[in-house]
Design an enzyme around this catalytic site. Structure first.
Site, PDB file in Angstrom:
ATOM      1  N   ASP A  24       0.826  -1.200   0.000  1.00  0.00           N
ATOM      2  CA  ASP A  24       0.000   0.000   0.000  1.00  0.00           C
ATOM      3  C   ASP A  24       0.868   1.261   0.000  1.00  0.00           C
ATOM      4  O   ASP A  24       1.981   1.257   0.544  1.00  0.00           O
ATOM      5  CB  ASP A  24      -0.902  -0.032   1.249  1.00  0.00           C
ATOM      6  CG  ASP A  24      -2.039   0.970   1.161  1.00  0.00           C
ATOM      7  OD1 ASP A  24      -2.286   1.507   0.063  1.00  0.00           O
ATOM      8  OD2 ASP A  24      -2.681   1.218   2.191  1.00  0.00           O
ATOM      9  N   GLY A  25       0.349   2.306  -0.593  1.00  0.00           N
ATOM     10  CA  GLY A  25       1.012   3.619  -0.526  1.00  0.00           C
ATOM     11  C   GLY A  25       1.598   4.097  -1.848  1.00  0.00           C
ATOM     12  O   GLY A  25       2.275   5.132  -1.878  1.00  0.00           O
ATOM     13  N   HIS A  41       2.861   3.291  -8.983  1.00  0.00           N
ATOM     14  CA  HIS A  41       2.687   1.859  -9.249  1.00  0.00           C
ATOM     15  C   HIS A  41       3.945   1.284  -9.918  1.00  0.00           C
ATOM     16  O   HIS A  41       4.360   0.170  -9.625  1.00  0.00           O
ATOM     17  CB  HIS A  41       1.458   1.620 -10.128  1.00  0.00           C
ATOM     18  CG  HIS A  41       0.159   1.961  -9.451  1.00  0.00           C
ATOM     19  ND1 HIS A  41      -0.124   1.604  -8.147  1.00  0.00           N
ATOM     20  CD2 HIS A  41      -0.940   2.643  -9.893  1.00  0.00           C
ATOM     21  CE1 HIS A  41      -1.343   2.031  -7.823  1.00  0.00           C
ATOM     22  NE2 HIS A  41      -1.846   2.679  -8.861  1.00  0.00           N
ATOM     23  N   GLU A  71     -11.893  -5.486  -5.372  1.00  0.00           N
ATOM     24  CA  GLU A  71     -12.488  -4.144  -5.211  1.00  0.00           C
ATOM     25  C   GLU A  71     -11.733  -3.094  -6.037  1.00  0.00           C
ATOM     26  O   GLU A  71     -12.230  -1.988  -6.253  1.00  0.00           O
ATOM     27  CB  GLU A  71     -12.462  -3.714  -3.727  1.00  0.00           C
ATOM     28  CG  GLU A  71     -13.475  -4.448  -2.841  1.00  0.00           C
ATOM     29  CD  GLU A  71     -13.086  -5.895  -2.549  1.00  0.00           C
ATOM     30  OE1 GLU A  71     -11.886  -6.168  -2.356  1.00  0.00           O
ATOM     31  OE2 GLU A  71     -13.985  -6.761  -2.538  1.00  0.00           O
ATOM     32  N   ARG A  75     -11.590   1.490  -9.235  1.00  0.00           N
ATOM     33  CA  ARG A  75     -10.697   2.620  -9.554  1.00  0.00           C
ATOM     34  C   ARG A  75     -10.968   3.094 -10.986  1.00  0.00           C
ATOM     35  O   ARG A  75     -11.531   2.351 -11.793  1.00  0.00           O
ATOM     36  CB  ARG A  75      -9.245   2.185  -9.401  1.00  0.00           C
ATOM     37  CG  ARG A  75      -8.941   1.841  -7.957  1.00  0.00           C
ATOM     38  CD  ARG A  75      -7.473   1.639  -7.721  1.00  0.00           C
ATOM     39  NE  ARG A  75      -7.271   1.394  -6.301  1.00  0.00           N
ATOM     40  CZ  ARG A  75      -6.178   1.677  -5.633  1.00  0.00           C
ATOM     41  NH1 ARG A  75      -5.138   2.208  -6.245  1.00  0.00           N
ATOM     42  NH2 ARG A  75      -6.091   1.436  -4.349  1.00  0.00           N
ATOM     43  N   LEU A 135      11.736 -20.086  -3.700  1.00  0.00           N
ATOM     44  CA  LEU A 135      10.652 -19.259  -3.151  1.00  0.00           C
ATOM     45  C   LEU A 135       9.325 -19.520  -3.866  1.00  0.00           C
ATOM     46  O   LEU A 135       9.276 -19.567  -5.090  1.00  0.00           O
ATOM     47  CB  LEU A 135      11.022 -17.771  -3.311  1.00  0.00           C
ATOM     48  CG  LEU A 135      10.006 -16.772  -2.763  1.00  0.00           C
ATOM     49  CD1 LEU A 135      10.057 -16.730  -1.231  1.00  0.00           C
ATOM     50  CD2 LEU A 135      10.246 -15.374  -3.330  1.00  0.00           C
TER      51      LEU A 135
HETATM   52  C1  FPP Z   1      -1.826   0.223  -3.339  1.00  0.00           C
HETATM   53  O1  FPP Z   1      -1.418   1.520  -3.583  1.00  0.00           O
HETATM   54  C2  FPP Z   1      -1.367  -0.714  -4.345  1.00  0.00           C
HETATM   55  C3  FPP Z   1      -2.154  -1.322  -5.266  1.00  0.00           C
HETATM   56  C4  FPP Z   1      -3.584  -1.056  -5.446  1.00  0.00           C
HETATM   57  C5  FPP Z   1      -1.683  -2.349  -6.156  1.00  0.00           C
HETATM   58  C6  FPP Z   1      -0.293  -2.877  -5.918  1.00  0.00           C
HETATM   59  C7  FPP Z   1       0.356  -2.909  -7.216  1.00  0.00           C
HETATM   60  C8  FPP Z   1       1.674  -2.847  -7.435  1.00  0.00           C
HETATM   61  C9  FPP Z   1       2.693  -2.848  -6.376  1.00  0.00           C
HETATM   62  C10 FPP Z   1       2.165  -2.752  -8.822  1.00  0.00           C
HETATM   63  C11 FPP Z   1       1.806  -3.930  -9.670  1.00  0.00           C
HETATM   64  C12 FPP Z   1       2.256  -5.208  -9.093  1.00  0.00           C
HETATM   65  C13 FPP Z   1       2.882  -6.194  -9.735  1.00  0.00           C
HETATM   66  C14 FPP Z   1       3.163  -7.459  -9.034  1.00  0.00           C
HETATM   67  C15 FPP Z   1       3.328  -6.080 -11.108  1.00  0.00           C
HETATM   68  P1  FPP Z   1      -2.536   2.666  -3.603  1.00  0.00           P
HETATM   69  O2  FPP Z   1      -2.659   3.092  -5.017  1.00  0.00           O
HETATM   70  O3  FPP Z   1      -3.785   2.199  -2.948  1.00  0.00           O
HETATM   71  O4  FPP Z   1      -1.838   3.757  -2.736  1.00  0.00           O
HETATM   72  P2  FPP Z   1      -2.521   4.918  -1.884  1.00  0.00           P
HETATM   73  O5  FPP Z   1      -3.314   4.242  -0.803  1.00  0.00           O
HETATM   74  O6  FPP Z   1      -1.372   5.699  -1.368  1.00  0.00           O
HETATM   75  O7  FPP Z   1      -3.384   5.705  -2.847  1.00  0.00           O
END
Ligand code: FPP
Length: 244
Positions: A24-25, A41, A71, A75, A135
């Site tokens: 997250d973040g 991302h 969910e 977005r 892994l």
């Molecule tokens: C949360 O950040 C993250 C996600 C919704 C998706 C996680 C995705 C990745 C790390 C990239 C793609 C992954 C792979 C394995 C290729 P957020 O957008 O909710 O952050 P915020 O809460 O700060 O808005």
């Protein structure tokens, strides 16, 4: 007592064999730098690379990453499309390295409902790495814990309706065997980055006795040393599994 001794070993990860991560973040990371969300991302994918590389050296045998929740479709379409593109790119570009490093890649969630070309790529990556013994990297894609439990309940109901099982005889093990994670040990710990204190529909059944680890670090800044710090915190927890 036996359970405690069995789960808190003296491995490099302080007994943590299976770590599940809520990454997250990304959005906040991008916002703080006045960049578009996609930049967060993209850096998030770099963090995935760093963590996958560092995990085996820290004693982890299994890593489950919450990459796209059921969910997340809420977005904006552009962001969903960016996330799918990054996932495609990551698997396509990383598969040789993952395979060379003995990583076994697998997926949970309703990932087969993603776009056909992505599903083909994911299935090929899973099949190619299925005999690897390093892994175990499990990506939760189009995943939601409640949906997973509903699907398992439906499978039990179908078996009961067909007369294969008797409702009164249904056990936790029988439900577990119908979850996406059937056959995998539950996570020892769930780590969430960016300081939020929520499970967000992640592995609801499997985290019954998992330790919760939270770091303020935003996911794009997460790396091997940050992972080592989290596992060190885990190693200082006393797990009782409902005992005393
Ligand atoms: C949360 O950040 C993250 C996600 C919704 C998706 C996680 C995705 C990745 C790390 C990239 C793609 C992954 C792979 C394995 C290729 P957020 O957008 O909710 O952050 P915020 O809460 O700060 O808005």
């Amino acid at each position: 007592m036996t359970l405690v001794a069995a789960s808190v070993g003296d491995g490099a990860a302080g007994g943590c064999r299976h770590l599940a991560i809520i990454m997250d973040g990304n959005g906040r990371w991008a916002k703080a730098k006045r960049l578009p969300r996609i930049a967060g991302h993209r850096e998030g994918v770099e963090a995935v690379r760093r963590v996958v590389e560092a995990a085996p050296g820290l004693g982890l045998e299994m890593l489950t990453l919450y990459a796209f929740s059921s969910e997340n479709w809420k977005r904006p379409a552009d962001e969903v499309s960016d996330l799918m593109g990054l996932l495609h790119h990551y698997v396509k570009n990383e598969i040789d390295t993952l395979h060379k490093n003995g990583v076994r890649l697998d997926f949970i969630g309703d990932w087969q409902a993603l776009k056909p070309d992505l599903v083909r790529l994911l299935a090929a990556a899973r099949d190619r790495t299925s005999a690897n013994t390093g892994l175990r990297l499990i990506m939760a894609l189009n995943y939601g814990g409640q949906g997973e439990i509903v699907r398992a309940a439906r499978a039990l109901a179908t078996d009961a309706a067909a007369g294969l099982i008797v409702p009164d005889d249904i056990t936790a093990e029988m439900l577990e065997a119908r979850l996406d994670t059937a056959g995998l040990p539950p996570p020892d710990a769930v780590l969430r980055t960016s300081g939020e204190l929520r499970l967000s529909n992640f592995l609801l059944w499997q985290t019954a006795y998992a330790e919760f680890l939270v770091t303020e670090t935003l996911w794009p800044d997460f790396d091997g040393p940050a992972l080592a710090t989290a596992l060190d915190e885990f190693s200082r927890r006393e797990r009782r599994f409902g005992g005393r």
